[in-house]
Design an enzyme around this catalytic site. Structure first.
Site, PDB file in Angstrom:
ATOM      1  N   GLY A  73       0.832  -1.198   0.000  1.00 34.19           N
ATOM      2  CA  GLY A  73       0.000   0.000   0.000  1.00 34.19           C
ATOM      3  C   GLY A  73       0.869   1.251   0.000  1.00 34.19           C
ATOM      4  N   ASN A 152      -7.283   3.678   9.368  1.00 36.95           N
ATOM      5  CA  ASN A 152      -6.709   2.470   9.953  1.00 36.95           C
ATOM      6  C   ASN A 152      -6.664   2.497  11.476  1.00 36.95           C
ATOM      7  OD1 ASN A 152      -4.822   4.529   8.889  1.00 36.95           O
ATOM      8  ND2 ASN A 152      -3.328   3.446  10.126  1.00 36.95           N
ATOM      9  N   GLN A 180      -7.466  -0.272   3.995  1.00 40.68           N
ATOM     10  CA  GLN A 180      -8.261  -0.899   5.063  1.00 40.68           C
ATOM     11  C   GLN A 180      -9.642  -1.358   4.603  1.00 40.68           C
ATOM     12  OE1 GLN A 180      -7.292  -1.844   8.018  1.00 40.68           O
ATOM     13  NE2 GLN A 180      -5.287  -0.866   8.033  1.00 40.68           N
ATOM     14  N   SER A 200      -3.452  -3.339  -0.491  1.00 40.73           N
ATOM     15  CA  SER A 200      -2.335  -4.154  -0.011  1.00 40.73           C
ATOM     16  C   SER A 200      -2.844  -5.537   0.394  1.00 40.73           C
ATOM     17  CB  SER A 200      -1.721  -3.442   1.197  1.00 40.73           C
ATOM     18  OG  SER A 200      -0.650  -4.161   1.696  1.00 40.73           O
ATOM     19  N   ALA A 201      -2.220  -6.589  -0.159  1.00 39.32           N
ATOM     20  CA  ALA A 201      -2.743  -7.956   0.021  1.00 39.32           C
ATOM     21  C   ALA A 201      -2.732  -8.445   1.465  1.00 39.32           C
ATOM     22  CB  ALA A 201      -1.936  -8.925  -0.852  1.00 39.32           C
ATOM     23  N   HIS A 202      -1.728  -8.015   2.241  1.00 34.80           N
ATOM     24  CA  HIS A 202      -1.612  -8.602   3.588  1.00 34.80           C
ATOM     25  C   HIS A 202      -2.696  -8.105   4.545  1.00 34.80           C
ATOM     26  CE1 HIS A 202       0.455  -5.370   6.056  1.00 34.80           C
ATOM     27  NE2 HIS A 202       0.686  -4.883   4.850  1.00 34.80           N
ATOM     28  N   THR A 238      11.303  -7.578 -11.714  1.00 28.76           N
ATOM     29  CA  THR A 238      10.764  -8.929 -11.929  1.00 28.76           C
ATOM     30  C   THR A 238       9.467  -9.123 -11.148  1.00 28.76           C
ATOM     31  OG1 THR A 238      12.949  -9.827 -12.342  1.00 28.76           O
ATOM     32  CG2 THR A 238      11.279 -11.403 -11.580  1.00 28.76           C
ATOM     33  N   CYS A 327       2.864   0.912  11.593  1.00 26.38           N
ATOM     34  CA  CYS A 327       4.034   1.569  11.029  1.00 26.38           C
ATOM     35  C   CYS A 327       4.664   2.544  12.006  1.00 26.38           C
ATOM     36  CB  CYS A 327       3.639   2.319   9.761  1.00 26.38           C
ATOM     37  SG  CYS A 327       2.407   1.431   8.862  1.00 26.38           S
TER      38      CYS A 327
HETATM   39  N1  PLP Z   1      -2.563   2.964   4.192  1.00 30.75           N
HETATM   40  C1  PLP Z   1      -3.295   2.533   5.228  1.00 30.75           C
HETATM   41  C2  PLP Z   1      -4.635   3.141   5.492  1.00 30.75           C
HETATM   42  C3  PLP Z   1      -2.809   1.499   6.043  1.00 30.75           C
HETATM   43  O1  PLP Z   1      -3.534   1.069   7.072  1.00 30.75           O
HETATM   44  C4  PLP Z   1      -1.528   0.946   5.766  1.00 30.75           C
HETATM   45  C5  PLP Z   1      -0.953  -0.086   6.641  1.00 30.75           C
HETATM   46  O2  PLP Z   1      -1.225  -0.148   7.812  1.00 30.75           O
HETATM   47  C6  PLP Z   1      -0.824   1.428   4.653  1.00 30.75           C
HETATM   48  C7  PLP Z   1      -1.370   2.436   3.888  1.00 30.75           C
HETATM   49  C8  PLP Z   1       0.491   0.857   4.276  1.00 30.75           C
HETATM   50  O3  PLP Z   1       0.309  -0.391   3.661  1.00 30.75           O
HETATM   51  P1  PLP Z   1       1.505  -1.430   3.530  1.00 30.75           P
HETATM   52  O4  PLP Z   1       1.680  -2.053   4.869  1.00 30.75           O
HETATM   53  O5  PLP Z   1       1.060  -2.417   2.516  1.00 30.75           O
HETATM   54  O6  PLP Z   1       2.694  -0.661   3.097  1.00 30.75           O
END
Ligand code: PLP
Length: 391
Positions: A73, A152, A180, A200-202, A238, A327
């Site tokens: 993301g 988030n 989210q 974002s996949a995770h 790649t 983060c």
């Molecule tokens: N944006 C939001 C709203 C998020 O909650 C997050 C991750 O917590 C991100 C961006 C960042 O995503 P990624 O962990 O895939 O870098």
């Protein structure tokens, strides 16, 4: 260490769904060819990537050619925001955003501000919402507006359809960080008039290291890296075949199971809120539980105690939660989101985020409620704030 484990940090990351893992594994094994190679081993990878592209496009009602694969993301946000500015955003046009965005949106915008781009960050109210009239006024002067789909930390769901309509009318490119919400809320980029979207996949039971940017046909951005010709040269390197394949499968499953997952999460959210609010001097941050709030999010504060201390004690009981966004967990600064909605730093530091997932059940949240009462009680007994030693 506790034998019972309850993971309530699904907004930070989710476990990979077993069906996703099964789909990915062959690409770690016998299907190892580089997807850009012409031999059959390579072509097999490319076919799987294109299938994933179709699944992802279908899930958000986009065209397959409008999907750009990235690593996360964060990368998708950077690629869109910086890439759009570099592709010729006029310096007198604003980049418009709001205060509770993720750092992966705010920081690229701050960098662009240092380079001379005009930026505007809207203030928000206690629930995280900005004034729509102010947005509308500012959108007229903006070249790009970046407003997240849902927050988030406090779960605020922004009225994306309304925002998309305003942007389309004003001729402003509209990007939404939907990290989210993809796989959790219904998204239709055409109906919602979204020009660009990050995911974002995770966060939806897929693998880490895979993300995508939806970019509406006709919107011009510049890539941030130079290299090969992958992803129309916008994102060379790649292909992460296993990550992309896993992301496609994960989103297909998440969209199919969305309603059931949400219903289950709503029940758990209600139960957890009820139990946590039985603790004295506690409160919920963000919108009331309901349609303006993510079903899997509960941000709650507890007077006189410190978030990090609660997390350590909860960990002893096998409970995983978080203080803010994953983060920023290595920074002791109070969350910009909580400060942004008007919390005093002391209250922001006393806040925990519990985020639910499909692997949780009602027993889990009852357990967390019970242990939270204990943890908060124990910490208050030794709290200099509670004893009035520190004001
Ligand atoms: N944006 C939001 C709203 C998020 O909650 C997050 C991750 O917590 C991100 C961006 C960042 O995503 P990624 O962990 O895939 O870098």
């Amino acid at each position: 260490m506790s034998t019972k484990q309850v993971y309530l940090d699904n907004a930070a990351s989710t476990p990979v769904d077993k069906r996703v893992l099964k789909e990915i594994l062959p690409f770690f094994g016998e299907k190892y060819g580089n997807a850009s190679s012409v031999h059959s081993s390579g072509r097999e990878g490319m076919e799987a990537i294109q299938k994933a592209r179709e699944k992802i496009a279908k899930a958000i009602n986009a065209e397959p050619e409008e999907i750009i694969f990235t690593s996360s993301g964060t990368e998708s946000n950077n690629l869109l925001i910086k890439g759009f500015a570099r592709a010729g955003l006029e310096k007198e046009k604003h980049i418009l955003t709001q205060k509770t965005e993720h750092d992966a949106v705010l920081h690229p915008i701050e960098e662009l501000a240092k380079q001379g781009f005009e930026t505007r960050v809207l203030e928000v109210d206690r629930e995280g919402f900005f004034q729509m009239e102010e947005f509308e006024k500012e959108a007229g002067r903006a070249g790009l507006a970046s407003i997240m789909h849902a927050n988030n930390e406090i779960g605020t769901i922004y009225p994306i359809k309304k925002i998309g309509k305003i942007c389309r009318e004003k001729g402003t490119v509209f990007h939404t960080d939907a990290v989210q919400t993809v796989g959790k809320e219904k998204i239709n980029v055409k109906k919602m008039k979204i020009d660009a979207l990050s995911a974002s996949a995770h966060k939806f039971y897929g693998p880490k290291g895979a993300g995508f940017l939806y970019l509406k046909e006709g919107i011009k951005i510049e890539g941030l890296m130079s290299g090969g010709g992958q992803e129309r040269k916008l994102r060379p390197g790649t292909y992460n075949t296993q990550g992309i394949v896993g992301m496609g499968k994960a989103l297909e499953i998440a969209n199919k199971e969305m309603n059931n997952a949400k219903e289950k999460e709503k029940k758990m959210q209600k139960e957890l809120a009820k139990r946590l609010m039985e603790i004295d001097d506690s409160w919920i941050n963000g919108p009331k539980i309901g349609s303006k709030r993510l079903a899997n999010n509960l941000s709650a504060g507890f007077e006189y105690v410190e978030g990090e201390a609660m997390l350590i004690k909860l960990d002893d009981y096998g409970i995983a939660a978080s203080t803010g966004s994953a983060c920023s967990s290595d920074s002791l600064k109070a969350s910009h989101v909580l400060l942004g909605i008007g919390l005093r730093p002391r209250r922001a530091h006393g806040t925990l985020r519990f985020s639910l997932g499909k692997q949780n059940n009602i027993q889990d949240v009852k357990y967390v409620g019970e242990k939270m009462k204990k943890v908060v009680g124990e910490l208050r007994n030794i709290s200099p704030l509670k004893k009035g030693v520190i004001k």
